[in-house]
Design a protein around this motif. Structure first.
Motif, PDB file in Angstrom:
ATOM      1  N   UNK A   1      40.698  83.962 -10.590  1.00  0.00           N
ATOM      2  CA  UNK A   1      40.263  82.227 -10.244  1.00  0.00           C
ATOM      3  C   UNK A   1      38.997  82.121 -11.271  1.00  0.00           C
ATOM      4  N   UNK A   2      39.151  81.596 -12.174  1.00  0.00           N
ATOM      5  CA  UNK A   2      37.975  81.342 -13.020  1.00  0.00           C
ATOM      6  C   UNK A   2      37.107  80.388 -12.531  1.00  0.00           C
ATOM      7  N   UNK A   3      35.826  80.547 -12.490  1.00  0.00           N
ATOM      8  CA  UNK A   3      34.874  79.401 -12.207  1.00  0.00           C
ATOM      9  C   UNK A   3      34.855  78.317 -12.854  1.00  0.00           C
ATOM     10  N   UNK A   4      35.279  77.217 -12.279  1.00  0.00           N
ATOM     11  CA  UNK A   4      35.519  75.980 -12.919  1.00  0.00           C
ATOM     12  C   UNK A   4      36.644  75.470 -13.515  1.00  0.00           C
ATOM     13  N   UNK A   5      37.823  76.534 -13.336  1.00  0.00           N
ATOM     14  CA  UNK A   5      39.089  76.320 -13.790  1.00  0.00           C
ATOM     15  C   UNK A   5      39.994  75.761 -12.887  1.00  0.00           C
ATOM     16  N   UNK A   6      41.342  75.458 -13.060  1.00  0.00           N
ATOM     17  CA  UNK A   6      42.042  74.506 -12.354  1.00  0.00           C
ATOM     18  C   UNK A   6      42.055  75.148 -10.730  1.00  0.00           C
ATOM     19  N   UNK A   7      42.325  76.192 -10.746  1.00  0.00           N
ATOM     20  CA  UNK A   7      42.841  76.970  -9.393  1.00  0.00           C
ATOM     21  C   UNK A   7      41.388  76.787  -8.571  1.00  0.00           C
ATOM     22  N   UNK A   8      40.214  77.149  -9.098  1.00  0.00           N
ATOM     23  CA  UNK A   8      38.877  76.988  -8.174  1.00  0.00           C
ATOM     24  C   UNK A   8      38.678  75.648  -7.889  1.00  0.00           C
ATOM     25  N   UNK A   9      38.952  74.704  -8.781  1.00  0.00           N
ATOM     26  CA  UNK A   9      38.884  73.249  -8.627  1.00  0.00           C
ATOM     27  C   UNK A   9      39.640  72.753  -7.423  1.00  0.00           C
ATOM     28  N   UNK A  10      40.947  73.204  -7.345  1.00  0.00           N
ATOM     29  CA  UNK A  10      41.944  72.740  -6.386  1.00  0.00           C
ATOM     30  C   UNK A  10      41.239  73.426  -4.926  1.00  0.00           C
ATOM     31  N   UNK A  11      40.770  74.512  -4.730  1.00  0.00           N
ATOM     32  CA  UNK A  11      40.368  75.432  -3.592  1.00  0.00           C
ATOM     33  C   UNK A  11      39.226  74.607  -3.262  1.00  0.00           C
ATOM     34  N   UNK A  12      38.349  74.238  -4.022  1.00  0.00           N
ATOM     35  CA  UNK A  12      36.705  73.712  -3.799  1.00  0.00           C
ATOM     36  C   UNK A  12      36.930  72.469  -3.253  1.00  0.00           C
ATOM     37  N   UNK A  13      37.994  71.753  -3.727  1.00  0.00           N
ATOM     38  CA  UNK A  13      38.393  70.333  -3.512  1.00  0.00           C
ATOM     39  C   UNK A  13      39.048  70.285  -1.804  1.00  0.00           C
ATOM     40  N   UNK A  14      39.867  70.950  -1.810  1.00  0.00           N
ATOM     41  CA  UNK A  14      40.238  71.441  -0.278  1.00  0.00           C
ATOM     42  C   UNK A  14      39.364  71.675   0.662  1.00  0.00           C
ATOM     43  N   UNK A  15      38.386  72.546   0.087  1.00  0.00           N
ATOM     44  CA  UNK A  15      37.490  73.083   1.127  1.00  0.00           C
ATOM     45  C   UNK A  15      36.515  72.040   1.395  1.00  0.00           C
ATOM     46  N   UNK A  16      36.151  71.060   0.738  1.00  0.00           N
ATOM     47  CA  UNK A  16      35.404  69.934   0.887  1.00  0.00           C
ATOM     48  C   UNK A  16      36.009  69.049   1.823  1.00  0.00           C
ATOM     49  N   UNK A  17      37.254  68.940   1.801  1.00  0.00           N
ATOM     50  CA  UNK A  17      38.010  68.006   2.786  1.00  0.00           C
ATOM     51  C   UNK A  17      37.679  68.499   4.262  1.00  0.00           C
ATOM     52  N   UNK A  18      38.017  69.926   4.191  1.00  0.00           N
ATOM     53  CA  UNK A  18      37.903  70.686   5.575  1.00  0.00           C
ATOM     54  C   UNK A  18      36.300  70.510   6.093  1.00  0.00           C
ATOM     55  N   UNK A  19      35.375  70.802   5.216  1.00  0.00           N
ATOM     56  CA  UNK A  19      33.963  70.825   5.562  1.00  0.00           C
ATOM     57  C   UNK A  19      33.618  69.460   6.301  1.00  0.00           C
ATOM     58  N   UNK A  20      34.134  68.260   5.718  1.00  0.00           N
ATOM     59  CA  UNK A  20      34.120  66.988   6.046  1.00  0.00           C
ATOM     60  C   UNK A  20      34.424  66.756   7.759  1.00  0.00           C
ATOM     61  N   UNK A  21      35.571  67.195   7.948  1.00  0.00           N
ATOM     62  CA  UNK A  21      36.340  67.502   9.187  1.00  0.00           C
ATOM     63  C   UNK A  21      35.404  68.217  10.138  1.00  0.00           C
TER      64      UNK A  21
END
Length: 402
Positions: free
Chosen positions: A70-90
């Motif tokens: 999972x490369x930093x700044x790569x596509x996988x990392x981006x998707x995981x980070x964006x989904x985490x952000x939505x959970x954090x908002x909840x």
């Protein structure tokens, strides 16, 4: 101790109006809108299990049994980070929720078809990743919002978040907030649309879609004409055809757009060739099959389309598929029994034949293995949340079958 885990599957989609070219390579914003048919997960799917656990040391992902970085700044990392952000908002809104957004995740994904073989494995894969994280994080988010995130993994993945017939609206905003997928019609609207996939090659592609499409954007003058003058009208006409269940128009536009996509690839410097002699022979068969139907006073009976590879996808109303299988087998004999999920041949070997009035000289017969396999499927549903018994991770948080 509570186990925070979810499993989801997502479908393959095959475009009728092709996505080819990005206006923003980081956010994966396309140069044109596109439209696809979602295929049935009973036949083709990616399945993904995601687990969040404070005992995990870091985020890890396995694809088809192999660990992927999972490369930093790569596509996988981006998707995981964006989904985490939505959970954090909840979690910020509701302090009673467990703070699982802070836990590392282990993710395991499997495809039930060859990866990178010209079947859109990255689309179903990223859609399954996003769907499983949405279930893990219990996000009350609609599919179009999730498609914004899946798009950043693989452009066409945004279309795999819906079933049926799906448009990816290119959008105009620089931040990509208006570039997402919408459902044109659910599968129940036109369930009779079936697909026959002719697997011409299960090797990895010579020119990847990612590098190929950017070369086209930089060098093809035909692409500029396509995105400005051709695609907008085709999107409108094919959407209307789907709503009207007008196969004749749907087929005509699908074949025209496949042809133009490959013309644009050829117009790239240096040129890109995704189709081969077998691909072109299948086109000749479908063109002649349709000619016979029209000559008898009927309408188009089948539509071919090709993505960035030699595999043919033939869309047709279900009542025509038996004839099409027989036609393909006449020119491309099969080494093994046709997997017949809809019972067209009652377990018997397929006998190759052509319809009456067919000009057999339009293509030469090939040997066994030129078409490695035939997959009969149909329009299908969107991502499914699966039960714990279908989880791909074991109790220790690593894949069950490494």
């Amino acid at each position: 101790m509570t186990v925070y885990q979810a499993t989801a599957s997502a479908p393959v989609n095959i475009a009728c109006i092709k996505y080819w070219g990005k206006r923003d390579t980081k956010l994966i914003l396309p140069t044109n809108s596109s439209l696809s048919v979602t295929l049935d997960q009973d036949h083709l799917r990616s399945t993904t299990t995601s687990r969040a656990d404070p005992a995990f040391k870091r985020d890890r992902l396995w694809l088809n049994g192999e660990e992927e970085e999972i490369k930093e700044g790569g596509r996988l990392a981006t998707c995981i980070k964006e989904m985490r952000t939505l959970r954090r908002e909840l979690e910020h809104k509701d302090s009673s929720l467990p703070r699982i957004s802070e836990f590392p995740v282990h993710i395991c994904s499997r495809n039930n078809f060859p990866t990178a073989a010209g079947l859109a494995s990255s689309a179903s894969g990223f859609a399954a990743l996003v769907a499983s994280l949405a279930a893990l994080y219990q996000l009350p988010t609609d599919a179009s919002r999730l498609s914004l995130i899946a798009r950043q993994g693989s452009g066409s993945a945004c279309r795999s978040l819906f079933g049926g017939f799906v448009a990816w609206q290119m959008g105009e905003k620089p931040d990509g907030s208006d570039s997402y997928a919408v459902q044109v019609a659910p599968r129940e609207h036109w369930p009779d649309i079936h697909a026959l996939i002719c697997v011409v090659s299960d090797d990895k592609k010579g020119t990847s879609s990612t590098s190929g499409m950017q070369r086209t954007v930089e060098t093809s003058t035909l692409l500029q004409h396509r995105i400005k003058h051709v695609v907008p009208e085709r999107m409108r006409v094919i959407s209307d055809a789907i709503l009207a269940r007008d196969f004749d128009t749907f087929a005509r536009i699908t074949m025209q757009d496949s042809n133009q996509f490959h013309a644009v690839a050829l117009d790239t410097e240096p040129p890109i060739f995704y189709m081969n002699d077998v691909s072109r022979a299948i086109i000749a068969l479908i063109v002649e099959y349709n000619r016979v139907a029209v000559a008898k006073g009927g309408k188009l009976k089948a539509a071919y389309t090709y993505d960035a590879g030699p595999n043919a996808v033939i869309y047709a109303p279900k009542e025509n598929i038996k004839e099409i299988v027989e036609l393909v087998v006449k020119y491309f004999p099969q080494g093994e029994l046709f997997k017949d999920p809809f019972g067209l041949f009652n377990g018997k070997m397929v006998e190759g034949k052509v319809v009456e009035g067919f000009n057999e000289a339009v293509a030469k017969p090939f040997g066994v293995g030129a078409v490695k396999g035939l997959i009969h499927t149909r329009v299908g549903d969107g991502p499914r949340t699966l039960g714990a018994e279908e989880a791909l991770l074991g109790e220790d948080g690593v894949p069950k079958q490494l």
